[in-house]
Design a protein around this motif. Structure first.
Motif, PDB file in Angstrom:
ATOM      1  N   ALA A  27       0.807  -1.230   0.000  1.00  0.00           N
ATOM      2  CA  ALA A  27       0.000   0.000   0.000  1.00  0.00           C
ATOM      3  C   ALA A  27       0.836   1.275   0.000  1.00  0.00           C
ATOM      4  N   HIS A  28       1.991   1.259  -0.666  1.00  0.00           N
ATOM      5  CA  HIS A  28       2.769   2.493  -0.784  1.00  0.00           C
ATOM      6  C   HIS A  28       1.964   3.531  -1.560  1.00  0.00           C
ATOM      7  N   HIS A  29       2.100   4.790  -1.156  1.00  0.00           N
ATOM      8  CA  HIS A  29       1.343   5.863  -1.803  1.00  0.00           C
ATOM      9  C   HIS A  29       2.274   6.988  -2.242  1.00  0.00           C
ATOM     10  N   GLU A  30       1.688   8.068  -2.741  1.00  0.00           N
ATOM     11  CA  GLU A  30       2.478   9.154  -3.314  1.00  0.00           C
ATOM     12  C   GLU A  30       3.417   9.786  -2.292  1.00  0.00           C
ATOM     13  N   ASP A  31       2.968   9.935  -1.053  1.00  0.00           N
ATOM     14  CA  ASP A  31       3.826  10.530  -0.026  1.00  0.00           C
ATOM     15  C   ASP A  31       5.040   9.644   0.262  1.00  0.00           C
ATOM     16  N   ASP A  32       4.836   8.318   0.229  1.00  0.00           N
ATOM     17  CA  ASP A  32       5.968   7.397   0.387  1.00  0.00           C
ATOM     18  C   ASP A  32       6.967   7.586  -0.749  1.00  0.00           C
ATOM     19  N   GLN A  33       6.443   7.788  -1.948  1.00  0.00           N
ATOM     20  CA  GLN A  33       7.308   7.998  -3.112  1.00  0.00           C
ATOM     21  C   GLN A  33       8.148   9.260  -2.943  1.00  0.00           C
ATOM     22  N   ILE A  34       7.505  10.337  -2.503  1.00  0.00           N
ATOM     23  CA  ILE A  34       8.213  11.602  -2.299  1.00  0.00           C
ATOM     24  C   ILE A  34       9.306  11.426  -1.245  1.00  0.00           C
ATOM     25  N   GLU A  35       8.969  10.752  -0.150  1.00  0.00           N
ATOM     26  CA  GLU A  35       9.951  10.515   0.913  1.00  0.00           C
ATOM     27  C   GLU A  35      11.136   9.711   0.396  1.00  0.00           C
ATOM     28  N   THR A  36      10.855   8.679  -0.394  1.00  0.00           N
ATOM     29  CA  THR A  36      11.917   7.817  -0.911  1.00  0.00           C
ATOM     30  C   THR A  36      12.887   8.598  -1.787  1.00  0.00           C
ATOM     31  N   ILE A  37      12.343   9.397  -2.704  1.00  0.00           N
ATOM     32  CA  ILE A  37      13.195  10.164  -3.619  1.00  0.00           C
ATOM     33  C   ILE A  37      13.978  11.231  -2.861  1.00  0.00           C
ATOM     34  N   LEU A  38      13.286  11.968  -1.979  1.00  0.00           N
ATOM     35  CA  LEU A  38      13.946  13.041  -1.234  1.00  0.00           C
ATOM     36  C   LEU A  38      15.022  12.478  -0.314  1.00  0.00           C
ATOM     37  N   PHE A  39      14.762  11.318   0.278  1.00  0.00           N
ATOM     38  CA  PHE A  39      15.738  10.672   1.147  1.00  0.00           C
ATOM     39  C   PHE A  39      17.019  10.388   0.374  1.00  0.00           C
ATOM     40  N   LYS A  40      16.875   9.878  -0.849  1.00  0.00           N
ATOM     41  CA  LYS A  40      18.049   9.573  -1.668  1.00  0.00           C
ATOM     42  C   LYS A  40      18.826  10.841  -1.999  1.00  0.00           C
ATOM     43  N   ILE A  41      18.102  11.910  -2.313  1.00  0.00           N
ATOM     44  CA  ILE A  41      18.764  13.173  -2.642  1.00  0.00           C
ATOM     45  C   ILE A  41      19.528  13.703  -1.434  1.00  0.00           C
ATOM     46  N   LEU A  42      18.887  13.679  -0.261  1.00  0.00           N
ATOM     47  CA  LEU A  42      19.515  14.204   0.950  1.00  0.00           C
ATOM     48  C   LEU A  42      20.738  13.392   1.355  1.00  0.00           C
ATOM     49  N   ARG A  43      20.764  12.109   0.975  1.00  0.00           N
ATOM     50  CA  ARG A  43      21.909  11.266   1.305  1.00  0.00           C
ATOM     51  C   ARG A  43      22.978  11.290   0.226  1.00  0.00           C
ATOM     52  N   GLY A  44      22.793  12.159  -0.782  1.00  0.00           N
ATOM     53  CA  GLY A  44      23.838  12.369  -1.771  1.00  0.00           C
ATOM     54  C   GLY A  44      23.806  11.446  -2.965  1.00  0.00           C
ATOM     55  N   ALA A  45      22.727  10.689  -3.158  1.00  0.00           N
ATOM     56  CA  ALA A  45      22.650   9.781  -4.302  1.00  0.00           C
ATOM     57  C   ALA A  45      22.526  10.579  -5.598  1.00  0.00           C
ATOM     58  N   GLY A  46      23.122  10.056  -6.667  1.00  0.00           N
ATOM     59  CA  GLY A  46      23.086  10.723  -7.958  1.00  0.00           C
ATOM     60  C   GLY A  46      21.751  10.563  -8.653  1.00  0.00           C
ATOM     61  N   PRO A  47      21.554  11.283  -9.783  1.00  0.00           N
ATOM     62  CA  PRO A  47      20.282  11.239 -10.517  1.00  0.00           C
ATOM     63  C   PRO A  47      19.858   9.840 -10.925  1.00  0.00           C
ATOM     64  N   GLY A  48      20.821   8.953 -11.139  1.00  0.00           N
ATOM     65  CA  GLY A  48      20.474   7.591 -11.528  1.00  0.00           C
ATOM     66  C   GLY A  48      19.669   6.858 -10.472  1.00  0.00           C
ATOM     67  N   SER A  49      19.682   7.366  -9.230  1.00  0.00           N
ATOM     68  CA  SER A  49      18.949   6.720  -8.137  1.00  0.00           C
ATOM     69  C   SER A  49      17.621   7.406  -7.833  1.00  0.00           C
ATOM     70  N   TRP A  50      17.264   8.415  -8.620  1.00  0.00           N
ATOM     71  CA  TRP A  50      16.051   9.182  -8.325  1.00  0.00           C
ATOM     72  C   TRP A  50      14.803   8.590  -8.969  1.00  0.00           C
ATOM     73  N   THR A  51      14.874   7.362  -9.404  1.00  0.00           N
ATOM     74  CA  THR A  51      13.756   6.782 -10.138  1.00  0.00           C
ATOM     75  C   THR A  51      12.571   6.430  -9.249  1.00  0.00           C
ATOM     76  N   GLY A  52      12.799   6.259  -7.954  1.00  0.00           N
ATOM     77  CA  GLY A  52      11.697   5.967  -7.050  1.00  0.00           C
ATOM     78  C   GLY A  52      11.104   4.584  -7.268  1.00  0.00           C
ATOM     79  N   MET A  53       9.916   4.366  -6.682  1.00  0.00           N
ATOM     80  CA  MET A  53       9.218   3.087  -6.802  1.00  0.00           C
ATOM     81  C   MET A  53       8.331   3.090  -8.044  1.00  0.00           C
ATOM     82  N   LYS A  54       7.895   1.907  -8.448  1.00  0.00           N
ATOM     83  CA  LYS A  54       7.005   1.767  -9.602  1.00  0.00           C
ATOM     84  C   LYS A  54       5.732   1.045  -9.182  1.00  0.00           C
ATOM     85  N   VAL A  55       4.647   1.316  -9.902  1.00  0.00           N
ATOM     86  CA  VAL A  55       3.377   0.652  -9.603  1.00  0.00           C
ATOM     87  C   VAL A  55       3.527  -0.862  -9.757  1.00  0.00           C
TER      88      VAL A  55
END
Length: 461
Positions: A127-155
């Motif tokens: 039951a992941h939702h849009e807010d989980d997706q935002i958290e996942t992507i932002l978490f990666k950015i804040l931890r210094g991950a490059g653009p290749g890791s910004w893909t997030g989750m998929k349906v």
């Protein structure tokens, strides 16, 4: 919630179902149901669509009677909908051996897979939702991950189905309220001690107030990355030869940003999704001076090799030409589960897991192993590597930190970093011997906490 709000969630759920592979609807789903609003709404929608589902619930027992009440709510819902139910009573003593959240997540996934195989279903529904997706992507950015890791989750992703991924959390909560769907609220989700909760409860409301469009901007990042990947795929298809080599004239003729984007794309697709650090990408500026038989070490055991009129990406362990720069190692993977069985020695550095805290003497580093991922990369530092040294305010470039600690010249090139495989620097390990006779410096985020159960100890002297 307005009637259009109902339709929005139900329509999005239907759209997610329509995107599944052929035959998946008939095979049915194992639905991971915690009892919270998100999973209970998902279960309600499965019933509304009259789809075959087995309900799976894990009772971790961490909240005593509250955990049992969660289980009871799930039991009643499964019975009301006529769904089969599987319950796992977790062994908390095992979960507490290490990072509880990480162990609990792995246990839950193994359980869901077992139920899926037992029932012959085609996928696991979460039951992941849009807010989980935002958290996942932002978490990666804040931890210094490059653009290749910004893909997030998929349906839909390798047997995992997330039908609510494009639905905002507030809409799910309102839907549950208006539809009178019985749900449970885990009070631990309201505690800001956890980083994700802090983002959700403190940071997001502030951002929403000051930058109203921030949510959509973050949600759009995977689309931007995808469009860049499509462009790089088009370029690669036209310039790479049949052996996957890059003509030197083509690569050297590109501007800096295009060169970085192409190499980032090729590495991600050839080496299992690895996203190079900013420092590794900056090193591509040295391509012009790279001679035949030499290579640039890009970290993660990946090298860009010069072969006369071509460049070739390959695992650095497979190269037999001279290294460009220092002879320090290009990278070695350290698995914490292996350290549970005994210490290991890599490049003259001893790594071990312990439960006993040692007084700080500078001869070794101690990190909270419960905060670390299961796998770490020991590699040379890159120009763009940055971390927050324990005891200091703010972040600092690894290069500057080494200089400040009077580690300069050839010795500076021998320093190593412990990378969380996403660009996050957990520790900087100084070369031995060094002026201060110190093992190195750890990032403040991995300092020993009060409730630390396991300690990663690193000794260089």
């Amino acid at each position: 919630m307005s009637r259009s709000g109902f339709f929005a969630i139900e329509k999005e759920f239907t759209r997610s179902l329509a995107g599944l592979p052929d035959g998946m609807l008939k095979e049915g789903f194992v639905a991971g149901i915690s009892g919270g609003p998100d999973s209970m709404v998902m279960l309600h929608l499965f019933h509304l669509m009259n789809l075959p589902v087995t309900v799976a619930h894990v009772n971790y027992g961490q909240r005593g009677q509250e955990s049992d009440r969660d289980e009871e709510v799930v039991r009643r819902a499964a019975a009301n909908y006529g769904y089969d139910l599987r319950i796992l009573k977790a062994d908390t003593s095992e979960l507490k051996k290490g990072n509880f959240q990480d162990n609990a997540r792995k246990m839950r996934y193994r359980f869901l897979v077992e139920v899926m195989q037992e029932k012959g279903h085609g996928s696991i529904s979460l039951a992941h939702h849009e807010d989980d997706q935002i958290e996942t992507i932002l978490f990666k950015i804040l931890r210094g991950a490059g653009p290749g890791s910004w893909t997030g989750m998929k349906v839909w992703e390798e047997g995992l189905f997330r039908p609510l991924l494009n639905c905002a959390k507030y809409m799910i909560d309102q839907y549950a309220d208006v539809k009178n769907i019985t749900c449970r609220i885990d009070q631990s989700n309201l505690e800001t001690d956890y980083a994700r909760n802090y983002l959700r409860l403190v940071v997001f409301p502030e951002l929403q107030q000051k930058i109203p469009g921030f949510r959509q901007n973050i949600i759009n990042l995977p689309k931007i990355v995808s469009s860049i990947d499509e462009s790089m795929a088009w370029i690669a298809d036209r310039i790479l030869d049949e052996d996957g080599r890059i003509p030197a004239g083509e690569l050297l003729g590109m501007d800096t940003s295009l060169r970085k984007s192409l190499i980032l794309y090729l590495v991600k697709n050839r080496f299992g999704g690895i996203s190079l650090s900013a420092g590794s990408l900056d090193r591509l500026g040295e391509c012009e001076s790279l001679q035949t038989g030499k290579f640039l070490d890009l970290g993660y055991r990946i090298a860009l090799y010069r072969d006369q009129d071509y460049f070739l990406l390959q695992a650095s362990d497979d190269t037999d030409g001279g290294k460009h720069g220092t002879d320090a190692p290009g990278g070695a993977t350290i698995r914490l589960p292996d350290l549970e069985k005994g210490s290991i020695n890599i490049y003259g550095i001893k790594f071990e897991i312990s439960t006993a805290r040692m007084p700080f003497t500078g001869e070794w580093l101690q990190l909270d192993a419960d905060r670390l991922p299961d796998e770490l990369l020991l590699r040379r530092w890159d120009k763009g590597d940055r971390f927050t040294p324990l005891g200091m305010d703010g972040s600092q470039l690894v290069s500057d930190h080494l200089t400040n600690r009077k580690i300069t010249g050839p010795k500076k090139k021998e320093a190593l970093v412990l990378d969380a495989f996403d660009g996050t620097i957990c520790a900087v390990i100084f070369p031995s011997p060094n002026p201060g006779k110190e093992a190195g410096t750890i990032d403040a985020g991995f300092a020993l906490g009060e409730k630390c159960n396991r300690i990663l100890r690193i000794e260089t002297q």
